[in-house]
Motif scaffolding. Structure first.
Motif, PDB file in Angstrom:
ATOM      1  N   THR A  14       0.854  -1.193   0.000  1.00  0.00           N
ATOM      2  CA  THR A  14       0.000   0.000   0.000  1.00  0.00           C
ATOM      3  C   THR A  14       0.885   1.236   0.000  1.00  0.00           C
ATOM      4  O   THR A  14       2.070   1.167   0.349  1.00  0.00           O
ATOM      5  CB  THR A  14      -0.919   0.039   1.230  1.00  0.00           C
ATOM      6  N   ASP A  15       0.330   2.336  -0.375  1.00  0.00           N
ATOM      7  CA  ASP A  15       1.067   3.594  -0.440  1.00  0.00           C
ATOM      8  C   ASP A  15       1.325   4.088   0.981  1.00  0.00           C
ATOM      9  O   ASP A  15       0.392   4.536   1.669  1.00  0.00           O
ATOM     10  CB  ASP A  15       0.264   4.623  -1.234  1.00  0.00           C
ATOM     11  N   ARG A  56      -8.264   7.216  -2.312  1.00  0.00           N
ATOM     12  CA  ARG A  56      -7.375   8.288  -1.853  1.00  0.00           C
ATOM     13  C   ARG A  56      -6.889   8.072  -0.424  1.00  0.00           C
ATOM     14  O   ARG A  56      -5.772   8.479  -0.076  1.00  0.00           O
ATOM     15  CB  ARG A  56      -8.095   9.633  -1.963  1.00  0.00           C
ATOM     16  N   GLY A 112       2.705   6.641   2.018  1.00  0.00           N
ATOM     17  CA  GLY A 112       2.510   8.072   2.210  1.00  0.00           C
ATOM     18  C   GLY A 112       1.074   8.541   2.050  1.00  0.00           C
ATOM     19  O   GLY A 112       0.784   9.728   2.214  1.00  0.00           O
ATOM     20  N   ALA A 113       0.177   7.634   1.749  1.00  0.00           N
ATOM     21  CA  ALA A 113      -1.218   8.014   1.533  1.00  0.00           C
ATOM     22  C   ALA A 113      -1.851   8.473   2.837  1.00  0.00           C
ATOM     23  O   ALA A 113      -1.566   7.927   3.908  1.00  0.00           O
ATOM     24  CB  ALA A 113      -2.004   6.840   0.965  1.00  0.00           C
TER      25      ALA A 113
END
Length: 423
Positions: free
Chosen positions: A16-17, A378, A19-20
């Protein structure tokens, strides 16, 4: 014993990102829950960034930790517990000691949300009822999950998922008409109650964002179970109709049910007239049935269910599923194999959605994980972290959240705040 070779063969959790943004970053949840309905609700909050601090009795912890299967290396982390408590931190706290209670109150003062699903009266005996806690923290969202609510003539009753299934009428609606109704094997009422509790907490957080005020939030297992009877409740209230047990067929749509092809059973659900036409015209190549002036109407088909089923059974028995599945899919007829749980978890559908994988565990190396079904582009879920051992995060929580120094922690330990098994 966990089958580690089976677990190690699972794919790793997809990245997963890092930094999200996480939608619940900065939200602190004090979790006094156990078993399923409460922990599953707080786990969803943890999945999306909330700091969920699970308060447990030192040493023993949540009773749900001991539901099988177990592994000798994880004496208090049975598979069901791992399913409901990922991404949390555990604080071992003796709530019966004044020092332990003082720590709990300090955490509540710092919290955004409190969730509890004790028997009615337990939080009052601790001195942590809603009225007390709202004075400690006016912004607190105090969430109570119970069997029959916290007030009224049944507030004292204990309740578990199968009892709610029985008393709500849910069992009476499921099974076959020539025998007693049957409960759902899965804990559907606990799971639905957890979803309801999560929704209620998020609504309360939205309300607080507008006016800055906390509130008391209540979700009851029995209330949710009544909702889970579906539109059958409204059918009864409008006409007096009592839902009957119909096995795998539907009292409202036809043809819907389990059929057998040459090599397996499968389910078809004809939810409207257009699907019925496509089934008989494009799949079974029976345009005479598809466009019959009587059978093309839903209500008339219900009366002709046995005849339609005989026709379908004769046709489906001629070929294997590999023949019928692409035809049903191309025609847009909702259908699917009747699978075992093992088959479902290993299915192409589950694999394509990334629903089953493995995540790191500090003792076992890897444990299995069933992914959250919630997908946000997002603000995605955080990387899955294995459920904690009892009190695994006590030291970190005391120092990072409450900013206690070593002297203060030692003083609390000596006062019995953490029970016999100290930090």
């Amino acid at each position: 014993m966990f089958d580690q070779s089976r677990i190690n063969a699972l794919p790793e959790a997809p990245p997963t990102d890092a930094g999200a943004p996480r939608v619940l970053d900065g939200v602190r949840v004090i979790d006094f829950t156990h078993f399923v309905a409460g922990p599953l609700a707080t786990m969803t909050l943890a999945d999306f960034g909330a700091d969920v601090i699970k308060i447990e009795s030192p040493g023993k912890g949540d009773d749900f930790r001991y539901y099988p299967p177990h592994d000798p290396e994880l004496p208090a982390q049975g598979a069901p517990y791992l399913w409901t408590n990922r991404n949390k931190r555990s604080l071992g706290l003796d709530m019966k000691s004044p020092a332990g209670l003082a720590v709990a109150k300090a955490l509540i003062e710092s919290a955004d949300v409190l969730v509890e699903n004790f028997s009615t009266g337990v939080m009052e005996r601790f001195g942590l009822d809603w009225e007390t806690c709202r004075k400690l923290n006016p912004r607190l969202i105090y969430t109570s999950v119970s069997a029959y609510g916290r007030s009224g003539p049944y507030a004292d009753r204990l309740g578990f998922d199968p009892v709610a299934q029985a008393e709500s009428g849910f069992i009476s609606m499921n099974g076959y008409p020539d025998r007693q109704g049957v409960r759902s094997g899965a804990a559907v009422m606990d799971t639905a109650t957890a979803i309801s509790a999560t929704n209620a907490i998020l609504l309360a957080l939205l309300a607080r964002a507008k006016d800055g005020k906390g509130q008391f939030v209540e979700v009851a297992l029995f209330d949710t179970a009544i909702l889970m009877t579906g539109f059958g409740a409204m059918q009864h209230l409008t006409t007096g109709y009592e839902p009957r047990r119909n096995g795998n067929t539907s009292p409202d749509t036809c043809p819907s049910g389990v059929f057998e092809c040459q090599d397996m059973p499968f389910y078809i659900n004809c939810g409207n007239d257009a699907i019925f036409v496509r089934l008989f015209e494009q799949v079974l190549e029976r345009p005479d049935i598809a466009h019959d002036p009587v059978l093309s109407r839903r209500d008339a088909r219900l009366a002709e269910r046995e005849r339609l089923f005989r026709i379908m059974e004769e046709e489906f028995a001629k070929h294997p599923w590999s023949h019928w599945q692409p035809r049903l899919r191309a025609a847009g007829v909702p259908s699917g194999e009747v699978r075992t749980l093992a088959q479902a978890l290993a299915s192409d559908e589950a694999r394509s959605r990334g629903l089953v994988h493995r995540i790191p565990h500090p003792v076992k190396g890897w444990i299995p994980n069933v992914a959250t079904p919630l997908r946000l582009s997002r603000t995605p879920a955080v990387p899955a972290r294995a459920a904690p051992a009892v009190g695994a995060d006590t030291q970190a929580i005391l120092s990072e959240v409450l900013h206690f120094d070593e002297a203060r922690i030692r003083e609390l330990r000596e006062a019995g705040a953490f029970g016999a098994r100290s930090v």
